[in-house]
Design a protein around this motif. Structure first.
Motif, mmCIF file in Angstrom:
data_model
loop_
_atom_site.group_PDB
_atom_site.id
_atom_site.type_symbol
_atom_site.label_atom_id
_atom_site.label_comp_id
_atom_site.label_asym_id
_atom_site.label_seq_id
_atom_site.Cartn_x
_atom_site.Cartn_y
_atom_site.Cartn_z
ATOM 1 N N LEU A 1 18.233 20.350 2.151
ATOM 2 C CA LEU A 1 18.505 19.258 3.076
ATOM 3 C C LEU A 1 19.011 18.065 2.270
ATOM 4 C CD1 LEU A 1 15.292 19.504 5.285
ATOM 5 C CD2 LEU A 1 17.605 20.126 5.985
ATOM 6 N N VAL A 2 20.057 17.411 2.761
ATOM 7 C CA VAL A 2 20.657 16.308 2.018
ATOM 8 C C VAL A 2 19.902 15.002 2.230
ATOM 9 C CG1 VAL A 2 22.752 14.908 1.767
ATOM 10 C CG2 VAL A 2 22.940 17.391 1.973
ATOM 11 N N TRP A 3 19.310 14.805 3.407
ATOM 12 C CA TRP A 3 18.726 13.491 3.699
ATOM 13 C C TRP A 3 17.635 13.072 2.712
ATOM 14 C CZ3 TRP A 3 13.636 12.721 4.525
ATOM 15 C CH2 TRP A 3 12.857 13.773 5.043
ATOM 16 N N PRO A 4 16.760 13.972 2.207
ATOM 17 C CA PRO A 4 15.786 13.499 1.218
ATOM 18 C C PRO A 4 16.452 12.949 -0.047
ATOM 19 C CG PRO A 4 15.145 15.649 2.083
ATOM 20 C CD PRO A 4 16.538 15.403 2.523
ATOM 21 N N LEU A 5 17.558 13.566 -0.452
ATOM 22 C CA LEU A 5 18.281 13.093 -1.634
ATOM 23 C C LEU A 5 18.847 11.694 -1.390
ATOM 24 C CD1 LEU A 5 20.410 16.312 -2.356
ATOM 25 C CD2 LEU A 5 18.030 15.861 -2.983
ATOM 26 N N LEU A 6 19.369 11.476 -0.200
ATOM 27 C CA LEU A 6 19.969 10.183 0.106
ATOM 28 C C LEU A 6 18.912 9.084 0.186
ATOM 29 C CD1 LEU A 6 22.641 11.198 2.781
ATOM 30 C CD2 LEU A 6 22.847 11.086 0.288
ATOM 31 N N VAL A 7 17.745 9.414 0.703
ATOM 32 C CA VAL A 7 16.674 8.415 0.760
ATOM 33 C C VAL A 7 16.265 7.999 -0.650
ATOM 34 C CG1 VAL A 7 14.273 8.004 1.402
ATOM 35 C CG2 VAL A 7 15.805 9.175 3.003
ATOM 36 N N VAL A 8 16.038 8.983 -1.532
ATOM 37 C CA VAL A 8 15.605 8.677 -2.894
ATOM 38 C C VAL A 8 16.694 7.935 -3.654
ATOM 39 C CG1 VAL A 8 14.932 9.690 -5.111
ATOM 40 C CG2 VAL A 8 13.976 10.597 -2.986
ATOM 41 N N HIS A 9 17.902 8.471 -3.624
ATOM 42 C CA HIS A 9 19.004 7.848 -4.368
ATOM 43 C C HIS A 9 19.304 6.454 -3.813
ATOM 44 C CE1 HIS A 9 22.850 8.881 -6.790
ATOM 45 N NE2 HIS A 9 22.689 7.577 -6.758
ATOM 46 N N GLY A 10 19.320 6.333 -2.491
ATOM 47 C CA GLY A 10 19.577 5.036 -1.893
ATOM 48 C C GLY A 10 18.509 4.018 -2.249
ATOM 49 N N ALA A 11 17.246 4.466 -2.314
ATOM 50 C CA ALA A 11 16.155 3.555 -2.674
ATOM 51 C C ALA A 11 16.300 3.070 -4.104
ATOM 52 C CB ALA A 11 14.807 4.263 -2.485
ATOM 53 N N VAL A 12 16.660 3.945 -5.020
ATOM 54 C CA VAL A 12 16.835 3.548 -6.419
ATOM 55 C C VAL A 12 17.865 2.429 -6.540
ATOM 56 C CG1 VAL A 12 17.679 4.333 -8.666
ATOM 57 C CG2 VAL A 12 16.114 5.767 -7.368
ATOM 58 N N ASN A 13 18.935 2.540 -5.779
ATOM 59 C CA ASN A 13 20.020 1.567 -5.880
ATOM 60 C C ASN A 13 19.767 0.278 -5.104
ATOM 61 O OD1 ASN A 13 21.432 3.375 -7.454
ATOM 62 N ND2 ASN A 13 22.710 4.134 -5.786
ATOM 63 N N SER A 14 18.962 0.347 -4.053
ATOM 64 C CA SER A 14 18.892 -0.803 -3.152
ATOM 65 C C SER A 14 17.542 -1.486 -3.059
ATOM 66 C CB SER A 14 19.316 -0.377 -1.740
ATOM 67 O OG SER A 14 18.410 0.579 -1.202
ATOM 68 N N VAL A 15 16.440 -0.783 -3.280
ATOM 69 C CA VAL A 15 15.125 -1.388 -3.069
ATOM 70 C C VAL A 15 14.906 -2.635 -3.932
ATOM 71 C CG1 VAL A 15 12.633 -1.052 -3.386
ATOM 72 C CG2 VAL A 15 13.978 0.630 -2.120
ATOM 73 N N PRO A 16 15.207 -2.619 -5.253
ATOM 74 C CA PRO A 16 15.019 -3.857 -6.020
ATOM 75 C C PRO A 16 15.816 -5.035 -5.470
ATOM 76 C CG PRO A 16 15.276 -1.991 -7.496
ATOM 77 C CD PRO A 16 15.620 -1.498 -6.116
ATOM 78 N N ILE A 17 17.029 -4.761 -4.961
ATOM 79 C CA ILE A 17 17.847 -5.839 -4.392
ATOM 80 C C ILE A 17 17.233 -6.337 -3.095
ATOM 81 C CG2 ILE A 17 20.109 -6.419 -3.455
ATOM 82 C CD1 ILE A 17 21.299 -4.323 -5.337
ATOM 83 N N LEU A 18 16.799 -5.411 -2.241
ATOM 84 C CA LEU A 18 16.197 -5.811 -0.970
ATOM 85 C C LEU A 18 14.910 -6.593 -1.200
ATOM 86 C CD1 LEU A 18 16.782 -2.535 1.075
ATOM 87 C CD2 LEU A 18 18.031 -4.695 1.270
ATOM 88 N N LEU A 19 14.133 -6.183 -2.181
ATOM 89 C CA LEU A 19 12.925 -6.938 -2.506
ATOM 90 C C LEU A 19 13.264 -8.341 -2.985
ATOM 91 C CD1 LEU A 19 10.762 -4.234 -4.336
ATOM 92 C CD2 LEU A 19 10.394 -5.192 -2.053
ATOM 93 N N GLY A 20 14.357 -8.453 -3.756
ATOM 94 C CA GLY A 20 14.793 -9.769 -4.207
ATOM 95 C C GLY A 20 15.191 -10.667 -3.042
ATOM 96 N N VAL A 21 15.832 -10.079 -2.006
ATOM 97 C CA VAL A 21 16.208 -10.851 -0.825
ATOM 98 C C VAL A 21 14.965 -11.336 -0.090
ATOM 99 C CG1 VAL A 21 17.322 -10.711 1.422
ATOM 100 C CG2 VAL A 21 18.409 -9.676 -0.556
ATOM 101 N N LEU A 22 13.991 -10.460 0.059
ATOM 102 C CA LEU A 22 12.773 -10.807 0.788
ATOM 103 C C LEU A 22 11.946 -11.870 0.062
ATOM 104 C CD1 LEU A 22 11.642 -7.247 1.951
ATOM 105 C CD2 LEU A 22 12.691 -9.042 3.348
ATOM 106 N N LEU A 23 12.023 -11.862 -1.260
ATOM 107 C CA LEU A 23 11.170 -12.767 -2.043
ATOM 108 C C LEU A 23 11.835 -14.090 -2.386
ATOM 109 C CD1 LEU A 23 9.609 -10.146 -4.503
ATOM 110 C CD2 LEU A 23 8.533 -11.182 -2.495
ATOM 111 N N ARG A 24 13.132 -14.227 -2.138
ATOM 112 C CA ARG A 24 13.803 -15.472 -2.548
ATOM 113 C C ARG A 24 13.550 -16.599 -1.544
ATOM 114 N NH1 ARG A 24 20.302 -14.290 -1.826
ATOM 115 N NH2 ARG A 24 20.359 -14.094 0.444
#
Length: 273
Positions: A250-273
């Motif tokens: 299934l492709v969706w688990p790969l996209l969730v993990v890969h997408g999180a690696v690339n975006s979660v630190p940025i999204l956390l930065g948006v929430l914390l600024r």
């Protein structure tokens, strides 16, 4: 049908990952970069623990593994071309000029080459028949360990970018990075290597090929250290991604993990600024 040497490939690949870790520790380079946008680092084992937890959960949660099924016609020729494209990508990308050059090289080798090569191939890997929610367990386990524990990387500062521009960049990055890379390295390349050398050797090979090109965007100019860092960072994460694909198809688990690696630190930065 299978090419011999799978065990040798597996042992050599795992030895490369272990040797890279030993080299980094012995030379004092125990921090690995977690983003191409800045020079911030985390201890290398911060990247290993979530991936190993994810691999353990994939292995331990009951699920009927999906066999690769029948290989497509001319899969050996496809394997050779896709592998050559992966190697060329790692070699050519450091020569690319800026973001535009990066995008052109990536689309040419990871999208156009497979599109031309596989345009008449009517084949899809076997899919599970039920319980498609099961991959949520290892994916959520990985997410919790990677981003809800002290192992989480620091939040990125997204700067003054407007919310709309930042969202557009994340969406574009998700398509160009997560979607394209997972299709190329896991669905297309790894699956064909599985027919050649077996599941785990194929996972290791595709993980290393996926890892080494990151030198071009996360390297510091010290090639041995940069290669070792990519192998112990993206290479180990690739083992988790590859096992998710091998087990569930299934492709969706790969996209969730890969997408999180690339975006979660940025999204956390948006929430914390």
């Amino acid at each position: 049908m299978r090419i011999t040497g799978g065990t040798a490939v597996l042992v050599t690949g795992l030895a490369a990952i272990g040797g890279a870790a030993v080299y980094l520790v012995s030379t004092g380079h125990t921090g690995v970069r977690y983003s191409a946008d800045h020079d911030g680092t985390v201890p290398l084992w911060f990247r290993w623990v979530p991936a190993l937890v994810g691999i353990a959960l994939v292995r331990l949660v009951p699920f009927e593994s999906v066999s690769p099924g029948e290989p497509p016609r001319r899969w050996r020729a496809q394997l050779a071309v896709l592998t050559a494209a992966a190697v060329a990508y790692a070699l050519v990308l450091p020569l690319a000029d800026g973001d535009a050059g990066y995008l052109v090289v990536k689309l040419a080798l990871l999208a156009v080459v497979p599109a031309v090569l596989l345009r008449r191939v009517r084949w899809s890997p076997a899919r599970p028949t039920g319980r498609r929610w099961v991959p949520l367990v290892p994916v959520l386990g990985w997410l919790l360990v990677a981003y809800a524990t002290p192992l989480a990387p620091p939040a990125d500062d997204p700067g003054p970018a407007a919310a709309a521009a930042l969202l557009a960049a994340l969406v574009l990055g998700f398509g160009v990075n997560a979607v394209l890379e997972e299709l190329f390295y896991r669905r297309w390349l790894q699956t064909r290597w599985e027919f050649a050398v077996g599941p785990w050797p194929a996972i290791v090979l595709s993980s290393l090929l996926w890892a080494v090109w990151h030198v071009a965007i996360q390297g510091t100019g010290d090639l041995p250290v940069d290669l070792a860092s990519a192998v112990v960072n993206q290479g180990v994460l690739g083992l988790f991604l590859g096992y998710l694909w091998s087990r569930y198809r299934l492709v969706w688990p790969l996209l969730v993990v890969h997408g999180a690696v690339n975006s979660v630190p940025i999204l956390l930065g948006v929430l914390l600024r």
